[in-house]
Design a protein around this motif. Structure first.
Motif, PDB file in Angstrom:
ATOM      1  N   TYR A 187      -1.212  18.341  15.439  1.00 18.45           N
ATOM      2  CA  TYR A 187      -0.334  18.872  16.562  1.00 18.45           C
ATOM      3  C   TYR A 187       0.850  17.996  16.505  1.00 18.45           C
ATOM      4  N   SER A 203      -7.569  18.594  24.256  1.00 18.19           N
ATOM      5  CA  SER A 203      -8.032  18.472  25.587  1.00 18.19           C
ATOM      6  C   SER A 203      -9.492  18.557  25.545  1.00 18.19           C
ATOM      7  N   LYS A 245       4.441  20.283  16.471  1.00 21.96           N
ATOM      8  CA  LYS A 245       5.531  19.816  17.524  1.00 21.96           C
ATOM      9  C   LYS A 245       6.725  19.291  16.952  1.00 21.96           C
ATOM     10  N   ARG A 276      -0.412  25.795  21.442  1.00 21.46           N
ATOM     11  CA  ARG A 276      -1.176  25.790  22.868  1.00 21.46           C
ATOM     12  C   ARG A 276      -2.792  25.648  22.397  1.00 21.46           C
ATOM     13  N   CYS A 295      -4.731  15.529  16.323  1.00 22.60           N
ATOM     14  CA  CYS A 295      -3.595  14.946  16.979  1.00 22.60           C
ATOM     15  C   CYS A 295      -2.294  14.973  15.862  1.00 22.60           C
ATOM     16  N   ALA A 339      -3.370  22.146  21.615  1.00 19.17           N
ATOM     17  CA  ALA A 339      -3.489  21.233  22.972  1.00 19.17           C
ATOM     18  C   ALA A 339      -4.882  21.357  23.394  1.00 19.17           C
TER      19      ALA A 339
END
Length: 87
Positions: free
Chosen positions: A36, A74, A40, A67, A33, A70
């Motif tokens: 990411y 998930s 981002k 991607r 996280c 992400a």
């Protein structure tokens, strides 16, 4: 992922060293996280023309990476729900 917006990688050290796999799982989730969110933020600055450096990779590589990250997040969230791990 929202919970870890202010986390840093150093915040995961004790969890990574735990003998409890659920704690290590949380650390893994936190780490991806954090990474990411940093990527981002870089991509957002790139889009705004505010980067203070010139990326060496084409944008498509970064898009692929974010991607994949992400998707990984998930996957970890789905696994946490199944394994009853509170993130």
């Amino acid at each position: 992922m929202e919970t870890y917006r202010q986390a840093e990688l150093r915040d995961t050290v004790s969890l990574m060293n735990s003998t409890d796999y659920k704690e290590r799982f949380k650390a893994e989730y936190m780490q991806v996280c954090v990474r990411y969110q940093k990527l981002k933020a870089m991509l957002d600055k790139w889009d705004e023309g505010k980067l203070n450096f010139q990326p060496t990779c084409p944008r498509g590589i970064y898009n692929f990476q974010i991607r994949a990250m992400a998707d990984y997040i998930s996957s970890l969230e789905a696994r946490a729900a199944i394994e009853d791990i509170e993130l």
